[in-house]
Design a protein around this motif. Structure first.
Motif, short mmCIF file in Angstrom:
data_model
loop_
_atom_site.label_atom_id
_atom_site.label_comp_id
_atom_site.label_asym_id
_atom_site.label_seq_id
_atom_site.Cartn_x
_atom_site.Cartn_y
_atom_site.Cartn_z
N GLY A 43 0.80 -1.24 0.00
CA GLY A 43 0.00 0.00 0.00
C GLY A 43 0.82 1.28 0.00
N LYS A 44 2.08 1.22 -0.41
CA LYS A 44 2.92 2.43 -0.42
C LYS A 44 2.36 3.49 -1.37
N SER A 45 2.03 3.07 -2.58
CA SER A 45 1.50 4.04 -3.56
C SER A 45 0.18 4.62 -3.09
N HIS B 165 20.55 1.82 -7.53
CA HIS B 165 19.71 1.09 -8.48
C HIS B 165 19.71 -0.38 -8.12
N ALA B 166 18.68 -1.09 -8.55
CA ALA B 166 18.55 -2.50 -8.17
C ALA B 166 17.72 -3.23 -9.22
N GLN B 167 17.83 -4.56 -9.18
CA GLN B 167 16.96 -5.40 -9.99
C GLN B 167 15.87 -5.93 -9.08
N TYR C 282 14.80 -3.52 -13.87
CA TYR C 282 15.69 -2.58 -13.19
C TYR C 282 14.89 -1.39 -12.68
N TYR C 283 15.32 -0.89 -11.52
CA TYR C 283 14.73 0.33 -10.95
C TYR C 283 15.89 1.18 -10.42
N GLY C 284 15.80 2.50 -10.55
CA GLY C 284 16.87 3.33 -10.01
C GLY C 284 16.43 4.75 -9.71
N ASP D 24 10.26 5.95 -2.90
CA ASP D 24 9.59 4.66 -2.71
C ASP D 24 10.51 3.62 -3.35
N ILE D 25 11.29 2.94 -2.53
CA ILE D 25 12.30 2.02 -3.07
C ILE D 25 12.34 0.70 -2.29
N GLU D 26 12.92 -0.32 -2.92
CA GLU D 26 12.99 -1.62 -2.24
C GLU D 26 14.28 -1.74 -1.41
N GLN E 8 17.23 -3.39 -1.43
CA GLN E 8 18.62 -3.24 -1.91
C GLN E 8 18.96 -1.76 -2.06
N GLY E 9 17.97 -0.99 -2.52
CA GLY E 9 18.15 0.46 -2.66
C GLY E 9 18.34 1.13 -1.30
N VAL E 10 17.57 0.66 -0.31
CA VAL E 10 17.70 1.22 1.04
C VAL E 10 19.13 1.03 1.54
#
Ligand code: ADP
Ligand code: 5GP
Length: 202
Positions: free
Chosen positions: A18-20, A75-77, A82-84, A103-105, A107-109
């Motif tokens: 529910g982040k978004s 950035h991460a997979q 990919y997201y960055g 709003d990141i997962e 690995q990004g944190v």
């Protein structure tokens, strides 16, 4: 040291928690106070997602080129894409004087922790794994295979959240009104106690 309201706010938590939903409400209620860090992604847009508002949608080749150019803070997979977060997007929000929300997962944190950004880290937790599964399926944006992949990744995100000190605060998105009330206080820079992380072993 910046007051909490001026520090960026990093939201993380399993896909479908529910982040978004929380962010959309916050931006609607306070159109001038916050700026979203618009990430780059190689995944396809979902219905209703707008280029430059929800994401910058790019090809894998373009994403790899941006990595080589040093465009990303992190950035991460994730689930095959990919997201960055680009330096550009965070700089633009900072210059607008608004509080930057990412709003990141997980690995990004971890990567952001090795930068000078110094944000507040909030983990949005589901009340249970069963509820999370229902939300991911109920959103209707994923194939069953994608739901399974995202749930498997959710377990890793939860493992990380269980490590002491991984986040500054946990908010359990159980009842949306309650969770939004707590999230709003946090975003506005008020001191909040936060919730206990549920067991999430169902
Ligand atoms: P995320 O951005 O974390 O992937 P979304 O905001 O897309 O998650 O939410 C996933 C689904 O869960 C959506 O269909 C949303 O309407 C629903 N949802 C969000 N918060 C709650 C809640 N507190 N209770 C029940 N359903 C919720
Ligand atoms: P979705 O495909 O559901 O939009 O996002 C999947 C996951 O990618 C979510 O956990 C979201 O927080 C994360 N995400 C979105 N943008 C970024 C980013 O720029 N960097 C990282 N590391 N994760 C991101």
């Amino acid at each position: 040291m910046l007051p909490d309201f001026l520090r960026p706010l990093v939201l993380s938590g399993p896909s479908g928690v529910g982040k978004s939903t929380l962010l959309t409400r916050l931006f609607a209620e306070y159109p001038d106070k916050f700026g979203f860090s618009v990430s780059h992604t190689t995944r396809a847009p979902r219905p209703g997602e707008v280029e430059g508002k929800h994401y910058y949608f790019v090809s894998s080749d373009r994403f790899k080129q941006l990595i080589e150019e040093g465009a990303f803070i992190e950035h991460a997979q994730f689930s095959g894409n990919y997201y960055g977060t680009s330096f550009m997007t965070v700089r633009e929000v900072g210059e607008s004087g608004r509080r930057c929300i990412l709003d990141i997962e997980a690995q990004g944190v971890r990567q952001i922790k090795n930068t000078a950004l110094n944000p507040v880290y909030a983990f949005i937790s589901p009340p249970s794994l069963t509820a999370l599964r229902k939300r991911l399926q109920g959103r209707g944006t994923e194939t069953e295979a994608s739901v399974q992949k995202r749930l498997a990744t959710a377990l890793k995100e939860i493992e990380y959240a269980k490590q002491p000190g991984s986040h500054d605060v946990v908010i359990v998105n159980d009842d949306l009104e309650r969770a939004y009330g707590v999230f709003k206080q946090l975003a506005l820079g008020e001191k909040i106690e936060g919730d206990a992380l549920p067991l999430l072993d169902d």
